[in-house]
Design a protein around this motif. Structure first.
Motif, PDB file in Angstrom:
ATOM      1  N   GLN A 189      -4.744   1.299 -45.992  1.00 46.09           N
ATOM      2  CA  GLN A 189      -3.315   1.576 -45.858  1.00 46.09           C
ATOM      3  C   GLN A 189      -2.583   0.238 -45.823  1.00 46.09           C
ATOM      4  OE1 GLN A 189      -1.837   2.207 -41.852  1.00 46.09           O
ATOM      5  NE2 GLN A 189      -0.759   4.055 -42.512  1.00 46.09           N
ATOM      6  N   MET A 190      -1.537   0.117 -46.633  1.00 47.19           N
ATOM      7  CA  MET A 190      -0.679  -1.072 -46.599  1.00 47.19           C
ATOM      8  C   MET A 190       0.660  -0.647 -46.032  1.00 47.19           C
ATOM      9  SD  MET A 190      -0.938  -4.291 -47.589  1.00 47.19           S
ATOM     10  CE  MET A 190       0.190  -5.655 -47.315  1.00 47.19           C
ATOM     11  N   PHE A 191       0.872  -0.945 -44.756  1.00 46.51           N
ATOM     12  CA  PHE A 191       2.140  -0.535 -44.160  1.00 46.51           C
ATOM     13  C   PHE A 191       3.066  -1.733 -44.042  1.00 46.51           C
ATOM     14  CE2 PHE A 191       0.091  -2.035 -40.293  1.00 46.51           C
ATOM     15  CZ  PHE A 191       1.134  -2.625 -39.604  1.00 46.51           C
ATOM     16  N   LYS A 192       4.356  -1.442 -43.986  1.00 45.93           N
ATOM     17  CA  LYS A 192       5.352  -2.492 -43.853  1.00 45.93           C
ATOM     18  C   LYS A 192       6.231  -2.220 -42.645  1.00 45.93           C
ATOM     19  CE  LYS A 192       8.227  -0.195 -47.360  1.00 45.93           C
ATOM     20  NZ  LYS A 192       9.308   0.320 -46.519  1.00 45.93           N
ATOM     21  N   SER A 193       6.776  -3.284 -42.104  1.00 45.09           N
ATOM     22  CA  SER A 193       7.626  -3.189 -40.929  1.00 45.09           C
ATOM     23  C   SER A 193       8.829  -4.086 -41.139  1.00 45.09           C
ATOM     24  CB  SER A 193       6.848  -3.620 -39.681  1.00 45.09           C
ATOM     25  OG  SER A 193       7.639  -3.511 -38.517  1.00 45.09           O
TER      26      SER A 193
END
Length: 424
Positions: free
Chosen positions: A246-250
């Motif tokens: 999973q490549m999540f961004k914030s």
């Protein structure tokens, strides 16, 4: 009615004060409600519910069929990235925080300019604070060759404290790179001495690369105001390996503290071991309590941070101030010795690994745009754990006795730095 000069002065002063407070608030105070209460421990990282929680609470979903290859230090990282750029056929998207003038910056500028001149669509996004060469020849060379280059937030005073700290390189929508490395000569070599920083980066293939591309486009649309899409950017991606990723961004601009939530959920789900290696380890109160709770559950908690070779003495003091209660709870802390330690890695129970741009501090949790790649795979976690242990073997342990026996000056400096930790 004619306003008196004193009234005009009052109106002008009020406007200036209001503008200053607005700028201060946008830069230093998040309007979002921060998670303040402990998250209950319901399951481990090997429970399917953990994977569902990460997919549904953080998003995007965890995808199967990926392959992630670890690259350690500049001797492995830069050749792999430059080779991928050289092999690009259609598109290159590249986002980075640090771009410092020097040999490495020139090599990347030349490679990107060359591909643009060949007709490859090249899009580069560099943070305005992290770049020290905005008017340098290397950036002019890229623009002259046709590279679309943007500087993130350089002209927006209301967002000057918000930065893109993401490190993303995507080639033809099929191969991605992420991790902690910056584009600067400090990262060259193999972490053998103080002139060669220790860091890790990761080469990625498989369906999760589309999530990496989407993370880049998030800030590209904010700066260039252009949507990049189609097969050149989002081709069909087949399964190429066994890593679930999973490549999540914030980003604070989206009212999200995904990085902090990811760390909290991961630590809270640990049942056996936690390994955290981070360049800027300044946990807030809730994160500290979550680590302490894990240690009290019997989880082996190890923290690896920079030693005397560090690029910020301010961070060094703030980190040291936050270690007391962790050490009292049995958490083991190590300080890397050969060079500046710049890795960002967390390994939970030898199964769940998270790497990328996010530091373990308030700036990454609340102020920066971040992107982390998380992997569920035992063999990958074992490899990451070995790299962590190898770094520990080149470190010295920092004990509770060391912390308690600090000098009066060290205690004062540590406390002073910690009071301003919200901006670290």
């Amino acid at each position: 009615m004619k306003l008196r000069s004193s009234d005009l002065l009052l109106v002008a002063s009020t406007a200036v004060i209001t503008a200053a407070l607005t700028i201060f608030g946008r830069n230093f105070i998040s309007g979002e409600k921060k998670i303040k209460r402990k998250i209950k421990h319901f399951y481990g990282v090997d429970d399917p519910q953990f994977e569902r929680a990460m997919s549904q609470l953080l998003g995007p979903p965890i995808l199967h069929g990926n392959h992630v290859e670890p690259l350690h230090n500049g001797d492995e990282i830069f050749p792999a990235m430059l080779a991928a750029i050289e092999g690009a056929k259609r598109t290159i998207t590249f986002e980075t925080f640090i771009y410092w003038d020097g040999e490495i910056a020139n090599r990347f500028a030349s490679a990107l300019a060359r591909k643009a001149a060949e007709g490859v669509q090249v899009h580069v996004l560099i943070d305005g604070v992290g770049c020290n060469c905005i008017n340098a020849e290397s950036l002019r060379r890229m623009r002259d060759a046709g590279v679309e280059l943007e500087i993130y937030h350089i002209a927006n005073i209301a967002r000057a404290n918000h930065r893109t700290h993401r490190k993303l390189l995507v080639i033809d929508g099929t191969v991605g790179f992420t991790g902690g490395v910056g584009i600067a000569d400090e990262w060259t070599g193999d972490a053998r001495n103080a002139d060669e920083w220790r860091d890790s980066h990761y080469r990625v293939e498989g369906p999760v690369v589309a999530q990496m591309q989407a993370a880049f486009l998030d800030n590209w649309m904010k700066t260039r105001a252009v949507v990049l899409h189609g097969d050149d950017y989002f081709p069909e991606l087949k399964k190429v390996g066994n890593h679930r990723c999973q490549m999540f961004k914030s980003s604070p601009m989206e009212g999200s503290e995904s990085a902090r939530l990811m760390f909290l959920l991961s630590i809270n789900s640990a049942q056996r071991s936690i390994k955290i290696g981070n360049a800027y380890f300044v946990p807030d109160d809730l994160t500290t309590e979550t680590l302490i709770d894990a240690a009290r559950r019997g989880v082996d908690v190890e923290i690896l941070v920079p030693g005397d070779e560090i690029d910020s003495l301010f961070v060094k003091h703030a980190t040291r101030n936050r270690l007391g209660r962790l050490l009292e709870s049995g958490v083991r802390v190590y300080r890397f010795q050969p060079s500046m330690y710049h890795c960002k890695c967390m390994i939970i129970d030898g199964l769940w690994t998270s790497v990328g741009s996010a530091n373990f501090d308030n700036r990454s949790f609340r102020l920066n745009d971040e992107a982390n790649l998380s992997i569920i795979d035992g063999s990958f976690a074992a490899s990451a754990g070995k790299a962590f242990d190898d770094d520990v073997s080149r470190s010295t342990e920092y004990t509770l006795s060391d912390w308690e026996n600090r000098t009066v000056f060290q205690k004062a400096a540590d406390l002073s730095a910690s009071l301003l930790r919200s901006q670290l």
